[in-house]
Design a protein around this motif. Structure first.
Motif, PDB file in Angstrom:
ATOM      1  N   ARG A   6       0.839  -1.206   0.000  1.00  0.00           N
ATOM      2  CA  ARG A   6       0.000   0.000   0.000  1.00  0.00           C
ATOM      3  C   ARG A   6       0.877   1.260   0.000  1.00  0.00           C
ATOM      4  O   ARG A   6       0.935   1.995   0.977  1.00  0.00           O
ATOM      5  N   PRO A   7       1.582   1.493  -1.113  1.00  0.00           N
ATOM      6  CA  PRO A   7       2.336   2.749  -1.207  1.00  0.00           C
ATOM      7  C   PRO A   7       1.374   3.925  -1.332  1.00  0.00           C
ATOM      8  O   PRO A   7       0.340   3.825  -1.988  1.00  0.00           O
ATOM      9  N   ARG A   8       1.726   5.025  -0.697  1.00  0.00           N
ATOM     10  CA  ARG A   8       0.844   6.195  -0.706  1.00  0.00           C
ATOM     11  C   ARG A   8       1.628   7.457  -1.014  1.00  0.00           C
ATOM     12  O   ARG A   8       2.687   7.716  -0.440  1.00  0.00           O
ATOM     13  N   VAL A   9       1.105   8.249  -1.932  1.00  0.00           N
ATOM     14  CA  VAL A   9       1.656   9.555  -2.263  1.00  0.00           C
ATOM     15  C   VAL A   9       0.827  10.604  -1.519  1.00  0.00           C
ATOM     16  O   VAL A   9      -0.400  10.618  -1.624  1.00  0.00           O
ATOM     17  N   VAL A  10       1.497  11.454  -0.774  1.00  0.00           N
ATOM     18  CA  VAL A  10       0.802  12.508  -0.023  1.00  0.00           C
ATOM     19  C   VAL A  10       1.322  13.851  -0.507  1.00  0.00           C
ATOM     20  O   VAL A  10       2.503  14.160  -0.355  1.00  0.00           O
ATOM     21  N   VAL A  11       0.438  14.631  -1.110  1.00  0.00           N
ATOM     22  CA  VAL A  11       0.807  15.907  -1.730  1.00  0.00           C
ATOM     23  C   VAL A  11       0.325  17.051  -0.854  1.00  0.00           C
ATOM     24  O   VAL A  11      -0.873  17.174  -0.576  1.00  0.00           O
ATOM     25  N   PHE A  12       1.260  17.892  -0.424  1.00  0.00           N
ATOM     26  CA  PHE A  12       0.918  19.079   0.350  1.00  0.00           C
ATOM     27  C   PHE A  12       0.910  20.278  -0.597  1.00  0.00           C
ATOM     28  O   PHE A  12       1.947  20.667  -1.132  1.00  0.00           O
ATOM     29  N   ALA A  13      -0.267  20.839  -0.811  1.00  0.00           N
ATOM     30  CA  ALA A  13      -0.440  21.922  -1.785  1.00  0.00           C
ATOM     31  C   ALA A  13      -0.478  23.266  -1.076  1.00  0.00           C
ATOM     32  O   ALA A  13      -1.160  23.433  -0.055  1.00  0.00           O
ATOM     33  N   ALA A  14       0.256  24.231  -1.633  1.00  0.00           N
ATOM     34  CA  ALA A  14       0.298  25.558  -1.022  1.00  0.00           C
ATOM     35  C   ALA A  14       0.754  26.593  -2.042  1.00  0.00           C
ATOM     36  O   ALA A  14       1.543  26.284  -2.945  1.00  0.00           O
ATOM     37  N   ASP A  15       0.277  27.793  -1.873  1.00  0.00           N
ATOM     38  CA  ASP A  15       0.771  28.915  -2.661  1.00  0.00           C
ATOM     39  C   ASP A  15       1.816  29.677  -1.861  1.00  0.00           C
ATOM     40  O   ASP A  15       1.849  29.618  -0.627  1.00  0.00           O
ATOM     41  N   HIS A  16       2.667  30.401  -2.588  1.00  0.00           N
ATOM     42  CA  HIS A  16       3.754  31.164  -1.968  1.00  0.00           C
ATOM     43  C   HIS A  16       3.695  32.606  -2.456  1.00  0.00           C
ATOM     44  O   HIS A  16       3.679  32.856  -3.663  1.00  0.00           O
ATOM     45  N   GLY A  17       3.705  33.540  -1.518  1.00  0.00           N
ATOM     46  CA  GLY A  17       3.628  34.945  -1.872  1.00  0.00           C
ATOM     47  C   GLY A  17       4.751  35.405  -2.773  1.00  0.00           C
ATOM     48  O   GLY A  17       4.572  36.312  -3.591  1.00  0.00           O
ATOM     49  N   VAL A  18       5.907  34.744  -2.648  1.00  0.00           N
ATOM     50  CA  VAL A  18       7.057  35.148  -3.465  1.00  0.00           C
ATOM     51  C   VAL A  18       6.806  34.914  -4.955  1.00  0.00           C
ATOM     52  O   VAL A  18       7.498  35.498  -5.803  1.00  0.00           O
ATOM     53  N   ALA A  19       5.818  34.115  -5.298  1.00  0.00           N
ATOM     54  CA  ALA A  19       5.499  33.900  -6.715  1.00  0.00           C
ATOM     55  C   ALA A  19       5.097  35.200  -7.397  1.00  0.00           C
ATOM     56  O   ALA A  19       5.283  35.365  -8.611  1.00  0.00           O
ATOM     57  N   SER A  20       4.559  36.146  -6.630  1.00  0.00           N
ATOM     58  CA  SER A  20       4.156  37.429  -7.204  1.00  0.00           C
ATOM     59  C   SER A  20       5.355  38.281  -7.595  1.00  0.00           C
ATOM     60  O   SER A  20       5.194  39.314  -8.262  1.00  0.00           O
ATOM     61  N   ARG A  21       6.561  37.862  -7.208  1.00  0.00           N
ATOM     62  CA  ARG A  21       7.780  38.594  -7.557  1.00  0.00           C
ATOM     63  C   ARG A  21       8.330  38.185  -8.928  1.00  0.00           C
ATOM     64  O   ARG A  21       9.401  38.611  -9.331  1.00  0.00           O
ATOM     65  N   GLY A  22       7.616  37.323  -9.620  1.00  0.00           N
ATOM     66  CA  GLY A  22       8.068  36.911 -10.950  1.00  0.00           C
ATOM     67  C   GLY A  22       9.217  35.938 -10.921  1.00  0.00           C
ATOM     68  O   GLY A  22      10.134  36.025 -11.733  1.00  0.00           O
ATOM     69  N   VAL A  23       9.165  34.961  -9.979  1.00  0.00           N
ATOM     70  CA  VAL A  23      10.257  34.000  -9.836  1.00  0.00           C
ATOM     71  C   VAL A  23       9.933  32.649 -10.463  1.00  0.00           C
ATOM     72  O   VAL A  23      10.737  31.721 -10.385  1.00  0.00           O
ATOM     73  N   SER A  24       8.763  32.526 -11.071  1.00  0.00           N
ATOM     74  CA  SER A  24       8.329  31.245 -11.621  1.00  0.00           C
ATOM     75  C   SER A  24       7.795  31.440 -13.036  1.00  0.00           C
ATOM     76  O   SER A  24       7.291  32.513 -13.389  1.00  0.00           O
ATOM     77  N   ALA A  25       7.898  30.382 -13.825  1.00  0.00           N
ATOM     78  CA  ALA A  25       7.314  30.414 -15.165  1.00  0.00           C
ATOM     79  C   ALA A  25       5.805  30.190 -15.126  1.00  0.00           C
ATOM     80  O   ALA A  25       5.120  30.376 -16.133  1.00  0.00           O
ATOM     81  N   ARG A  26       5.301  29.795 -13.961  1.00  0.00           N
ATOM     82  CA  ARG A  26       3.876  29.505 -13.815  1.00  0.00           C
ATOM     83  C   ARG A  26       3.166  30.650 -13.112  1.00  0.00           C
ATOM     84  O   ARG A  26       3.742  31.340 -12.280  1.00  0.00           O
ATOM     85  N   SER A  27       1.896  30.797 -13.418  1.00  0.00           N
ATOM     86  CA  SER A  27       1.086  31.832 -12.773  1.00  0.00           C
ATOM     87  C   SER A  27       0.624  31.341 -11.408  1.00  0.00           C
ATOM     88  O   SER A  27       0.557  30.128 -11.166  1.00  0.00           O
TER      89      SER A  27
END
Length: 322
Positions: A47-68
């Motif tokens: 029973r392998p399990r993948v656990v994904v912790f999802a979160a946004d980061h304020g620093v993304a608004s500084r234009g540090v990622s190719a994603r919106s």
């Protein structure tokens, strides 16, 4: 009340071989798995399990990622309905997935959410002390829930725009590395975006240095809710004697924190792969973990570790032939 973890148990001794190793890293991984399972011969996880912790980061608004910034909530919805590369790969590998909304910036209600997005770490703390403890405790409780439900191999992952910036900052802080040496291309950024990301890591690292010896303060200052939850999850998985396959940069940055929170936890983890992120390589070296594979994977979010899952069963199989 500060988060506390029980003492991490030592894994059993590695079984003695009766013949010469023939399958390289698979032999070593079979030994590792057998010791964590408390068996003379390893069994393929049921029973392998993948656990994904999802979160946004304020620093993304500084234009540090190719994603919106909208990418996170869209990806969470797709993952919960079986989409995204991770969902498809996990299904093929026979692994179940749990998605935990720890800090997605979304209007939809989520009982697990600590806050809507983490602060921009180059200018402000990611979390308050109370939010930091809540995120670590959430990760701890999720680990307990997975183990109580029968998980025998855990694959932690992150999902969120801008996550590699605070993750790289934590690695730089905990390994004493200069910002320029930890900044990679993340989601496929161009040169101008890379320079903005390097500046953000530099500023975040400057803010982090006064608290570098205090793991909870450090992740609250320069990390994020997902990284705090991952640290709690990894530490508690070790307390519960459950083997973990580490994925990419964010997970290994959290692993550095988890080892501080629960010394000896690293003995229950193994590295699935080596990514193209320089901070990931530094974190693996600091944890003294040799990855099973180097696939040149740039994408995080658990995909590299899930690609390795079929090898886990193969390692158990070939171990029986030695």
């Amino acid at each position: 009340m500060p988060i506390e973890f029980a003492e991490v148990p030592r894994p059993d001794d590695v079984p003695r071989r009766t013949s010469r190793p023939r399958y390289g890293r698979l032999d070593a991984f079979g030994d590792w798995l057998a010791a964590r399972q408390g068996r003379s011969e390893p069994h393929a996880p049921q029973r392998p399990r993948v656990v994904v912790f999802a979160a946004d980061h304020g620093v993304a608004s500084r234009g540090v990622s190719a994603r919106s910034p909208e990418f996170t909530r869209q990806a969470v919805r797709e993952l919960r309905t079986g989409g995204t590369p991770l969902g498809l790969l996990a299904e093929r590998a026979g692994a179940g997935i749990r998605v935990v909304d720890v800090a997605v910036d979304d209007d939809e209600h989520s009982e697990s959410r600590v806050r809507r997005g983490s602060g921009s770490v180059d200018r402000e703390d990611a979390l308050t002390p109370e939010e930091t403890e809540a995120a670590v405790d959430l990760g701890k409780r999720i680990a307990d829930a997975e183990v109580d439900e029968g998980a025998d191999l855990l694959v932690p992952a992150e999902l969120g725009t801008g996550a590699s910036t605070p993750a790289a900052t934590l690695v730089a802080a905990l390994t004493g590395t200069e910002p320029v040496a930890v900044v990679g291309r993340g989601s496929g950024i161009d040169d101008n975006t890379w320079m903005r990301k390097a500046a953000a890591v530099r500023d975040a690292l400057r803010r982090a240095k006064p608290v570098v010896t205090e793991p909870l303060e450090l992740v609250g200052t320069a990390g994020g809710a997902d990284l705090a939850a991952l640290a709690g999850f990894l530490a508690q998985a070790a307390v519960r004697r459950t083997p973990v396959l580490l994925d990419g940069l964010s997970v290994c940055a959290a692993a550095l924190l988890a080892e501080e929170l629960a010394p000896g936890a690293r003995s229950w983890w193994t590295a699935a792969h080596r990514s193209t992120e320089p901070a990931h390589v530094l974190a693996l070296e600091h944890l003294d973990l040799e990855p099973l594979l180097d696939l040149g994977v740039a994408e995080g979010s658990g995909t590299g570790a899930v690609m390795v899952l079929p090898l886990v069963a193969m390692a158990a199989t070939v171990h029986h032939t030695l």
